[in-house]
Motif scaffolding. Structure first.
Motif, PDB file in Angstrom:
ATOM      1  N   UNK A 166       0.907  -1.317   0.020  1.00 29.38           N
ATOM      2  CA  UNK A 166      -0.121  -0.060   0.024  1.00 29.38           C
ATOM      3  C   UNK A 166       0.881   1.495  -0.074  1.00 29.38           C
ATOM      4  N   UNK A 167       0.948   1.900  -1.031  1.00 27.16           N
ATOM      5  CA  UNK A 167       1.771   3.195  -1.013  1.00 27.16           C
ATOM      6  C   UNK A 167       1.017   4.399  -1.512  1.00 27.16           C
ATOM      7  N   UNK A 168       0.582   4.508  -2.401  1.00 30.29           N
ATOM      8  CA  UNK A 168      -0.190   5.842  -2.707  1.00 30.29           C
ATOM      9  C   UNK A 168      -1.799   6.068  -2.623  1.00 30.29           C
ATOM     10  N   UNK A 169      -2.039   7.209  -2.627  1.00 26.63           N
ATOM     11  CA  UNK A 169      -3.526   7.407  -2.278  1.00 26.63           C
ATOM     12  C   UNK A 169      -4.530   6.725  -3.334  1.00 26.63           C
ATOM     13  N   UNK A 170      -3.965   6.641  -4.737  1.00 26.68           N
ATOM     14  CA  UNK A 170      -4.877   6.116  -5.528  1.00 26.68           C
ATOM     15  C   UNK A 170      -4.856   4.444  -5.404  1.00 26.68           C
ATOM     16  N   UNK A 171      -3.596   4.018  -4.997  1.00 29.23           N
ATOM     17  CA  UNK A 171      -3.767   2.494  -4.793  1.00 29.23           C
ATOM     18  C   UNK A 171      -4.699   2.340  -3.402  1.00 29.23           C
ATOM     19  N   UNK A 172      -4.926   3.185  -2.614  1.00 33.32           N
ATOM     20  CA  UNK A 172      -5.603   2.956  -1.496  1.00 33.32           C
ATOM     21  C   UNK A 172      -7.093   3.132  -1.766  1.00 33.32           C
ATOM     22  N   UNK A 173      -7.393   4.174  -2.517  1.00 33.30           N
ATOM     23  CA  UNK A 173      -8.559   4.354  -2.961  1.00 33.30           C
ATOM     24  C   UNK A 173      -9.120   3.053  -3.868  1.00 33.30           C
ATOM     25  N   UNK A 174      -8.421   2.480  -4.575  1.00 26.20           N
ATOM     26  CA  UNK A 174      -8.776   1.363  -5.449  1.00 26.20           C
ATOM     27  C   UNK A 174      -9.233   0.329  -4.637  1.00 26.20           C
ATOM     28  N   UNK A 175      -8.488   0.066  -3.280  1.00 27.09           N
ATOM     29  CA  UNK A 175      -8.787  -1.088  -2.349  1.00 27.09           C
ATOM     30  C   UNK A 175     -10.019  -0.608  -1.521  1.00 27.09           C
ATOM     31  N   UNK A 176     -10.546   0.667  -1.556  1.00 19.11           N
ATOM     32  CA  UNK A 176     -11.761   0.997  -0.592  1.00 19.11           C
ATOM     33  C   UNK A 176     -12.978   0.613  -1.471  1.00 19.11           C
TER      34      UNK A 176
END
Length: 224
Positions: free
Chosen positions: A1-11
């Motif tokens: 988990x690194x970037x905001x985009x990656x986190x949003x993709x997992x939300x």
DNA sequence: TCATTAAGCGTTG
DNA sequence: CAACGCTTAATGA
């Protein structure tokens, strides 16, 4: 988990949004870095954002006049939290402290309320999350009253790997034994002792400032 | 008696 | 330098 985009993709709540809605959320959400030991926000502060842990580890805690501190929860990467105070338009009830270097996302209150008004899946997500937290906190009281320190440490550790609250997390966590002690409501030495027991039981692997979970279900149900 | 804890301190990553 | 592991003395069940 690194970037905001990656986190949003997992939300989970973002998946059913229209591309335009997604873009609006993405544009409004800001990211900040915090050093270990620094405050993400403080008790009694006005809360103007929903908070997401993109990377790192934070704790919810408070300090009594006597100087004693309590940790109420550890929040690992992948999780959004703080919706309670935003929903109630109240000030923060607890300090939020970074336990190690952490990247934190702030979704403005206005965006949060707009999602609440427009997205069914967002509302569904919030209900699920609030329910999961309720279960976790009720469990904490139960374990605190009924279980021995070894088992309390096991449950406190397992709680950090709740797949509903912390999607996409790896089976290891960088946390000191002292902080785990605050979470489990016991001392540092006792945590060290408990970790040896859990290690012998084949449930965890213990390294310097790092705990790897080998058997999450075993940890959840550990009761010697 | 026994477990737990805070405090101190040397060692380690 | 922070985290760990160990010792000791105090505490309380």
């Amino acid at each position: 988990m690194r970037s905001l985009d990656e986190m949003l993709a997992l939300s989970p709540w973002i998946r059913d949004l229209e591309p335009g809605q997604m873009a609006r959320v993405r544009a409004a959400t800001v990211t900040r870095e915090f050093e270990a030991g620094s405050y993400v926000c403080r008790k009694d502060q006005r809360c103007d954002a929903w908070i997401g842990v993109i990377d790192g580890l934070v704790k919810l805690s408070c300090i009594a006049r006597s100087g004693k501190s309590v940790t109420l929860a550890g929040i690992t990467a992948g999780s959004w939290f703080g919706e309670g105070s935003v929903l109630k338009r109240e000030r923060r009830k607890y300090d939020v402290v970074a336990l190690r270097g952490s990247r934190i996302a702030f979704m403005p209150e206005a965006t949060f309320r707009w999602l609440l008004d427009t997205s069914l899946s967002f509302n569904r997500f919030l209900i699920l999350q609030l329910n999961e937290r309720l279960g976790q906190f009720i469990g904490m009281v139960e374990h605190d009253r009924l279980l021995e320190p070894d088992a309390r440490v096991a449950r406190a550790l397992a709680a950090l790997f709740n797949p509903v609250l912390y999607p996409g997390s790896e089976p290891r966590i960088q946390i000191s034994q002292e902080e785990l002690g605050y979470l489990a409501g016991t001392s540092r030495q006792r945590v060290n002792q408990a970790l040896h027991v859990l290690k012998k039981a084949g449930l965890v692997k213990v390294d310097y400032s790092l705990i790897t979970v080998l058997d999450l279900d075993g940890l959840r149900s550990f009761d010697p």
